[in-house]
Design a protein around this motif. Structure first.
Motif, short mmCIF file in Angstrom:
data_model
loop_
_atom_site.label_atom_id
_atom_site.label_comp_id
_atom_site.label_asym_id
_atom_site.label_seq_id
_atom_site.Cartn_x
_atom_site.Cartn_y
_atom_site.Cartn_z
N SER A 6 0.83 -1.20 0.00
CA SER A 6 0.00 0.00 0.00
C SER A 6 0.86 1.25 0.00
O SER A 6 0.49 2.26 -0.56
N MET A 82 -6.95 -0.34 -3.57
CA MET A 82 -7.98 -1.05 -4.32
C MET A 82 -7.30 -1.97 -5.32
O MET A 82 -6.23 -1.67 -5.81
N ALA A 136 -11.03 -2.40 0.22
CA ALA A 136 -9.68 -1.91 0.51
C ALA A 136 -9.56 -1.49 1.97
O ALA A 136 -8.58 -1.80 2.65
#
Lengths: 444, 154
Positions: A6, A82, A136
């Motif tokens: 991320s 996502m 997410a």
């Protein structure tokens, strides 16, 4: 481990940018609609043109930028990534833009088929986005106030959509529904729920960090979103149960809460350590001041309506006051203050940080060129942004005047909104041109 | 400061750097004949604090995190990359001040501020809390960071 990925952060530039470049087109369409409809559009909040205008602004402009910004912000600020952001963004954007156009057309023509098509497109767009964002967010274990409020805002967005779909079915003649009550609940969840909670969640980050202000008070960050949701739920349930006076109490609490959010934000911004007020900060301050005005207007007008005949004598005798409070004027003025003055202005200001920064970031991350990467001011200069922001402030003022004296100001207000939005589009396009030109420079 | 978490201590140092950043803008905004010189002095103080912060992370905090988690190409690699980007922007900003171009400085500084703050958001909401959870003897590490960064963070 999701987090290590991320932090690789930003989705492709094309994911958020498509939303940002489309939004001003809807703003321009809103301006044109005001020009074409003239003072008729401000006759009441229930005219087909007023309903179309409202949704060009809320769905076409506001929701568009809010969703686009979340594509960027979720991974960068919360660590929630996502899957396949560009594919999802393409679908969500196409369905959202189509749905917003169809919805405006449906209001203007009252064609059942258009309501059905608009509901399908908007339903698909919002549900796919909420599912992707929710998925997410479910995979991260950091629980900051921002993450929590964005989750709650997504819940409010889903409810706003559900109410909107029900209303579309009602207008298309498929369902028998208490439309008037549902409309107020729908707009409350859209504005105070989705819009207000998202603004709060984002403001906790961007106001202190980018405008160098003190942090929001801990008690406020802790309690605002939960209180707002509780007020909205209580209001909706009581309203649907036919307990109107009690429901009004919670509606007032919602307005008071939103006003408090705006007031605290404005108070923090006056303590900014930044020496110069740039365009973004001016937009924020304008937006917060106007939002406070809108909330005060709502509270006062609602109180006067409740008082009825118990109002001060001079107010009853004045035809202008009676018309303002009992007629449509104050609700129209409230709509202008909150939508154009509050949300559109804050969004306008945010775009001026997000887009130039993303141009710099993606140019910096591209292969090295001979020329230096353009900094944010070289991407988009302060004078261009300030000129557009002033045009927007003027449009807001004219729209407010048009809500009160439609026959004098509607045409001017529509023109001003169109020009301000066209300038916004020109500015954003200029920024993306700088990016494209940079990528054409010879490699170092 | 033995009881402070890594997150609180390092976030405090971020705010210290923010203050020094604001001081440069304030010096420039004051105007006058020596505004540029005052801004240059203020900028060097800011840059020194930033370098001290980067140094403390790159030589103390990140290695401790990498050792505790076994992740050397994860979040810390991204953070190191962003430190490099900020160093480039600080060089460009310093050059603009040295050339007597306050407008160019404003452009570089604006870009630096946004990059710096989105970097801080990631550290304060993701990386530092991970450090607090995963690094054994975090209190001793905070004491060590305190020595490197001096009193600035408080």
């Amino acid at each position: 481990m999701a987090v290590s990925l991320s932090l690789e952060q930003a989705p492709p530039f094309a994911a958020p940018l498509r939303f940002f470049l489309t939004a001003p087109l809807f703003g321009m369409a809103a301006g044109l609609l005001v020009v074409v409809s003239g003072d008729e559009i401000f006759a009441s909040r229930w005219t087909p043109a007023a309903l179309a205008l409202t949704h060009l602004v809320t769905v076409g402009f506001m929701l568009q930028v809010m969703i686009g910004a979340l594509f960027q912000l979720l991974p960068v600020a919360t660590g929630a990534t996502m899957p396949r952001p560009l594919s999802i963004a393409r679908f969500v954007h196409a369905a959202l833009a189509t749905g917003a156009l169809l919805l405006a057309a449906a209001f203007l023509t009252h064609a059942a088929l258009l309501f059905a098509l608009a509901a399908t497109a908007l339903g698909a767009s919002v549900l796919v986005f909420v599912a992707a964002a929710g998925w997410a967010l479910s995979r991260i274990d950091t629980a900051t106030a921002s993450v929590r409020d964005i989750r709650r805002a997504l819940f409010a967005l889903t409810l706003t959509l559900a109410l909107g779909l029900a209303l579309a079915a009602g207008l298309a003649g498929v369902l028998e529904l208490p439309l008037l009550q549902l409309v107020d609940i729908h707009l409350a969840w859209g504005l105070a729920g989705w819009g207000g909670l998202l603004l709060a969640g984002i403001a906790y980050i961007v106001v202190p960090m980018f405008q160098l202000t003190p942090a929001y008070p801990a008690w406020f960050e802790r309690s605002y979103s939960l209180a707002a949701l509780a007020f909205l739920l209580a209001w909706s349930a009581l309203e649907l149960a036919g307990r109107h006076p009690l429901a009004q109490l919670f509606a007032a609490a919602t307005a008071l809460g939103a006003g408090t959010l705006a007031a605290i934000t404005l108070w923090l911004q006056t303590q900014s350590k930044r020496a110069k007020l740039d365009t973004t900060q001016q937009c924020w301050r304008f937006a917060m001041a106007v939002t406070i005005g809108g909330c005060v207007l709502w509270l006062l007008a609602s109180a006067l309506l409740r008082l009825g005949e118990a109002r001060p004598q001079w107010m009853i005798e004045s035809a202008a006051w009676s018309q303002f409070v009992d007629g449509s004027n104050w609700t129209l003025l409230f709509g202008v203050l909150i939508l154009a003055g509050g949300f559109m202005t804050a969004i306008n200001g945010m775009l001026y940080k997000i887009v130039p920064f993303l141009v710099w970031l993606h140019a910096r991350n591209a292969a090295r060129r001979v020329k230096a990467v353009p900094n944010m001011r070289q991407v988009l200069g302060e004078p261009l942004m300030l000129r557009q922001a002033r045009a927007h402030f003027l449009a807001c003022a004219l729209l407010a005047l048009a809500a009160l004296w439609p026959s004098h100001f509607a045409l001017l207000a529509g023109l001003a909104l169109f020009v301000a939005q066209a300038l916004l589009l020109a500015n954003l396009l200029k920024a993306t041109t700088v990016y494209r030109r940079y990528l054409q420079e010879p490699l170092a | 400061m033995a009881t402070a978490s890594i997150r609180d201590f390092m976030a405090g140092d971020h705010r210290h750097c923010d203050d020094l950043f604001a001081a440069v803008e304030a010096a420039l905004a004051k105007g006058g004949a020596d505004a540029l010189t005052a801004a240059q002095v203020a900028f060097e103080a800011f840059r020194a604090a930033m370098e001290a912060h980067f140094g403390a992370e790159e030589t103390q905090l990140f290695p401790a995190f990498e050792q505790a988690t076994g992740m050397s190409s994860g979040p810390t690699a991204v953070m190191r990359g962003e430190h490099e980007q900020m160093r480039e922007l600080m060089s460009a900003a310093a050059a603009a001040l040295a050339a007597g171009e306050p407008d160019d400085y404003a452009g570089e500084a604006e870009t630096l501020l946004i990059l710096m703050q989105q970097h801080n958001v990631k550290e304060e909401s993701i990386l530092y809390p991970m450090c607090d959870r995963q690094i054994p003897a975090a209190a001793a590490l905070v004491a060590g960071l305190g020595k490197t960064l001096g009193g600035g963070a408080q």
